[in-house]
Design an enzyme around this catalytic site. Structure first.
Site, short mmCIF file in Angstrom:
data_model
loop_
_atom_site.label_atom_id
_atom_site.label_comp_id
_atom_site.label_asym_id
_atom_site.label_seq_id
_atom_site.Cartn_x
_atom_site.Cartn_y
_atom_site.Cartn_z
N SER A 24 1.00 -1.26 0.10
CA SER A 24 -0.03 -0.14 -0.06
C SER A 24 0.87 1.21 -0.15
O SER A 24 2.02 1.55 0.69
CB SER A 24 -0.89 -0.06 1.26
OG SER A 24 -1.52 1.18 1.65
N TYR A 172 -1.38 3.64 13.46
CA TYR A 172 -2.63 4.31 13.15
C TYR A 172 -3.54 3.79 13.91
O TYR A 172 -3.36 3.00 14.86
CB TYR A 172 -3.03 3.97 11.66
CG TYR A 172 -2.22 4.63 10.44
CD1 TYR A 172 -2.38 6.09 10.32
CD2 TYR A 172 -1.14 4.13 9.86
CE1 TYR A 172 -1.56 6.95 9.58
CE2 TYR A 172 -0.50 4.79 8.92
CZ TYR A 172 -0.90 6.19 8.61
OH TYR A 172 0.22 7.07 7.98
N ARG A 300 11.91 -2.24 3.25
CA ARG A 300 13.27 -2.39 2.80
C ARG A 300 13.68 -3.66 2.08
O ARG A 300 14.57 -4.36 2.47
CB ARG A 300 14.24 -2.30 4.25
CG ARG A 300 14.33 -0.79 4.58
CD ARG A 300 14.83 0.24 3.83
NE ARG A 300 16.22 0.34 3.58
CZ ARG A 300 16.78 0.35 2.24
NH1 ARG A 300 15.80 0.45 1.02
NH2 ARG A 300 17.89 0.28 2.03
N ARG A 323 7.40 1.00 -2.64
CA ARG A 323 8.39 1.88 -3.39
C ARG A 323 8.82 1.46 -4.81
O ARG A 323 9.00 2.15 -5.61
CB ARG A 323 9.47 2.48 -2.47
CG ARG A 323 8.44 3.46 -1.26
CD ARG A 323 9.60 3.86 -0.19
NE ARG A 323 10.25 2.82 0.34
CZ ARG A 323 11.35 3.09 0.96
NH1 ARG A 323 11.84 4.28 1.27
NH2 ARG A 323 12.00 1.99 1.66
N CYS A 349 15.18 7.14 -1.12
CA CYS A 349 15.37 8.64 -0.92
C CYS A 349 14.35 9.10 -0.30
O CYS A 349 14.30 10.29 0.53
CB CYS A 349 15.65 9.22 -2.06
SG CYS A 349 14.38 9.39 -3.34
N CYS A 365 8.30 9.50 -8.16
CA CYS A 365 9.55 8.66 -7.88
C CYS A 365 10.58 9.73 -8.46
O CYS A 365 10.70 9.97 -9.65
CB CYS A 365 9.45 7.54 -8.49
SG CYS A 365 11.10 6.73 -8.25
N ALA A 401 19.25 14.68 -14.80
CA ALA A 401 18.38 15.31 -15.70
C ALA A 401 18.63 15.06 -17.02
O ALA A 401 17.69 14.46 -17.77
CB ALA A 401 18.32 16.89 -15.49
N LEU A 670 16.47 23.24 -6.42
CA LEU A 670 16.83 22.39 -7.11
C LEU A 670 17.18 21.02 -6.31
O LEU A 670 17.89 21.21 -5.39
CB LEU A 670 18.36 22.85 -7.72
CG LEU A 670 18.91 21.47 -8.54
CD1 LEU A 670 17.91 21.27 -9.79
CD2 LEU A 670 20.27 21.98 -9.18
FE1 SF4 Z 1 12.25 4.98 -4.09
FE2 SF4 Z 1 11.42 6.85 -5.86
FE3 SF4 Z 1 10.39 6.94 -3.43
FE4 SF4 Z 1 12.99 7.62 -3.88
S1 SF4 Z 1 11.33 8.54 -4.78
S2 SF4 Z 1 12.30 6.31 -2.21
S3 SF4 Z 1 13.37 6.05 -5.57
S4 SF4 Z 1 10.02 5.32 -4.95
#
Ligand code: SF4
Length: 686
Positions: A24, A172, A300, A323, A349, A365, A401, A670
């Site tokens: 989720s 929660y 993780r 993620r 990140c 992302c 970029a 940036l």
């Molecule tokens: Fe992972 Fe992308 Fe979230 Fe960074 S932004 S933690 S790379 S899913």
């Protein structure tokens, strides 16, 4: 390859083709005014790419339980329409989808729904996360909420969902009932272990009674709250067993509260750390004969190989990844095809996902800026098309970029050439990969470069493009200028002294810095540098070491990590004109990094005015206007950046269409997220 992952498994009456569940994630797409188009497109792409079971972001079972303004509420007809569109889209791609039934309790942030007052919780215990003190639920509130969960499950089934998952973890509402910290009641719903676990059990029983035995119900249980006063380990085990007895079809094991002092999802946490909690619950279930209740580990895992390892001893049944499906929707299919090297890895990140989920901005992302924007940008093609309406484009600059722009252009079928002044691709992003906990940033560069090379893109490294090259660039249909930034200079007496260098020079040779180091600047780069100078470079901490270091098995999880000083002892001081060190670092990560700096003894002086750099230190005026001298053997300037974009006017003059991206487009705000998003957009705009 990955034999334990790629075999069918069952959750209740539902058979799934493999053992990876898409966990989720709240997306901030749930309440957009688009009839669910963005939400459906997001899930559909992941279903098409082989996610076995997708679990939606939390959908509140009533308005007061919504976590924030972007949370869907199951009683809202517009939100229901969006959810229904998502379920249909997933089914059209052959996938399965479970709706997560959610109640934030004291974690509900302001503005969730118009007219909704204070959050509710078992007891009025203030939350530092939501910065709110909830109202204590009455027995009537409690039974109504149980009914809301049951009705939510019925609605989910009616909307076409294949299952529901009950959110009972991460601090929660349900988790608030099980933890002595937040359940101070002494009535039928609190006072001892049995009464504290009554609420989750009644929620599950209510759902089961409403939807019958055949509809799959998953329960997300907190394996370890990681807060002082959290659910005691013995009570977690007893709850798991009781949930199995009450008809849970699977237990998905979460970890940690938003107020926990122990990091759980940050890059500093070793992969697979939390699998042990799931295994412990599985053993407890087996010990009492519940062998048919699968246990799902989570948090993780960012590679299928890690899931394979976690599953290999048979003590877990599934692994949930969330993620990693943002970073690469095709993580499963690429890994199944024996090409895990093609997976665009989640680098933990949190900058575009978890950090945004706390606000209202669309979740996306850093390494895959299309995520969350699937309906805006067509999927990339996997091969290059050299004929038809496709163009020839140059990308100047192979930082993050430029790489994103290049791979997007290739995906759109264009012929692309990339020029990079340095001998390696990556730009500033490569600097970040040296920072402790950020080693996997280098994976993103490797992935993008490999993808371009496999697509046959000429990558001209060590080729600086200057004004003299503009005539040659006229042969292209357009140029994406992603030439990045240079460190800003500081107009200050002594800034030219030999012991002064900029942050790029410092990152290039950190071992040259020793003794007392003063970093002028306190933004993200300065913090990264201080971290790099005081902490071992990604020392391989095992999950066991990490758990021991944080005393995770004990009642009072320890917040501190022991600093590992790198090489010779360094004394680092950060100086900042403003008041907040690490401004701009996302909320899910800043506290971890700041704590590392503090425990490594990094000095931090804020609100100062820089007076002068001398051969022996830096003179500043402190907040009270008193001059202070900070001794320094080395001074590093991390005072911002300036864009490199001299080519833009020359190209325009020559009639070459040009779009800037990343640092070249400007340095305000940036970061990697902005840079890759601009790379994507530049490729579509050119
Ligand atoms: Fe992972 Fe992308 Fe979230 Fe960074 S932004 S933690 S790379 S899913």
């Amino acid at each position: 390859m990955y034999d334990h992952v790629f075999r069918p498994g069952a959750i209740g009456t539902m058979t799934l083709p493999h053992r990876i569940v898409m966990g989720s994630m709240h997306l901030n797409l749930e309440t957009r005014d688009d009839d669910g188009a963005a939400l459906a497109a997001f899930y559909a792409e992941r279903a098409a790419a082989g996610a076995a079971l997708i679990v939606t972001g939390g959908v509140a079972v009533n308005a007061v339980g919504a976590g924030g303004p972007g949370y869907g509420v199951i009683g809202d007809s517009r939100d229901r329409a969006a959810l229904s569109a998502a379920a249909r889209a997933v089914h059209d791609r052959g996938g399965r989808i479970a709706l997560q039934l959610f109640h934030a309790g004291r974690y509900a942030r302001p503005g969730a729904r118009e007219g909704v007052g204070r959050p509710v919780a078992p007891s009025p215990v203030h939350s530092d996360f939501s910065r709110r003190t909830p109202r204590e639920m009455t027995p009537g509130d409690i039974t109504t909420t149980i009914d809301d969960f049951a009705e939510g499950a019925c609605t989910a089934r009616a909307l076409g969902f294949d299952a529901v998952e009950v959110m009972g973890s991460e601090g929660y509402l349900i988790n608030q009932f099980t933890a002595p910290l937040t359940n101070l009641r002494d009535d039928a719903w609190g006072g001892d272990a049995e009464r504290r676990r009554r609420f989750p059990l009644e929620v599950l029983r209510g759902i089961r009674a409403a939807v019958g035995r055949d509809f799959p119900v998953l329960f997300r249980i907190s394996g370890n709250d990681l807060v002082t006063g959290g659910t005691p380990p013995g009570e977690v085990t007893a709850l798991a067993v009781a949930l199995a007895e009450a008809g849970a079809d699977a237990l998905s094991v979460g970890v940690g509260w938003h107020e926990s002092p122990v990091p759980t999802v940050q890059s500093q946490v070793p992969a697979g750390t939390w699998a042990a909690g799931g295994k412990a619950l599985k053993r407890a279930l087996l010990a009492v004969g519940h062998k048919d209740v699968p246990v799902i580990a989570s948090n993780r895992f960012n590679r299928i190989a890690q899931a394979e390892e976690a599953l290999s001893d048979g003590e877990l049944d599934f692994v949930a990844m969330a993620r990693p499906f943002l970073a690469d929707p095709e993580i499963v299919t690429k890994s199944a095809a024996g090409r895990p090297d093609q997976v665009n890895l989640c680098i933990a990140c949190n900058e575009a996902c978890i950090d945004r989920s706390f606000g209202t901005e669309r979740v996306s992302c850093l390494v895959n800026p299309r995520a969350g924007h699937e309906e805006e940008f067509p999927p990339r093609r996997s091969t290059r098309h050299r004929s038809g309406p496709f163009g020839r484009y140059a990308v100047i600059g192979a930082g993050i970029a430029g790489l994103e722009a290049a791979r997007t252009l290739v995906g759109l079928g264009h012929h692309v050439e990339v020029y990079e002044a340095a001998t390696r691709a990556g730009g500033q992003f490569r600097l970040a990969s040296q920072v402790p906990g950020k080693a996997e940033f280098a994976e993103t560069i490797r992935h993008h470069v490999t993808e371009l090379l496999e697509a046959g893109v000429p990558l001209h490294l060590g080729r600086r493009i200057g004004g003299e090259d503009v005539p040659e660039l006229r042969s292209f249909d357009g140029v994406v200028l992603a030439t990045g930034v240079l460190p800003a200079r500081l107009s200050l007496s002594g800034a030219e002294l030999p012991h002064v260098r900029d942050y790029a020079q410092a990152f290039a040779d950190p071992d040259a810095l020793h003794g007392r180091i003063v970093i002028i600047g306190g933004g993200g780069i300065a913090v990264d540098l201080a971290h790099t100078l005081t902490t071992a470079p990604d020392a391989k901490v095992t999950p066991e070491e990490f758990l021991a270091r944080h005393a995770v098995a004990e009642d009072t999880p320890r917040p501190e990590t022991e600093p590992v000083v790198r090489g010779a002892l360094r004394e680092v001081t950060l100086l900042r004109r403003g008041w907040r060190i690490g401004e701009g670092i996302g909320p899910s990560t800043r506290w971890v990094v700041m704590r590392s700096l503090r425990s490594a003894g990094v000095g931090m002086l804020t609100g100062v005015t820089y007076r002068e750099i001398t051969p022996v230190g830096v003179i500043v005026a402190d907040a009270e206007g008193r001059d202070r001298s900070i001794p320094a053997d080395h001074v590093v300037l991390a005072v911002g950046q300036v864009p490199v974009r001299d080519l833009a006017p020359l190209l325009r003059e020559a009639g070459v269409p040009v779009v800037t991206a990343g640092g070249a487009a400007g340095t305000e705000g940036l970061n990697g997220v902005r840079a890759t998003a601009e790379g994507l957009r530049a490729a579509h705009r050119i």
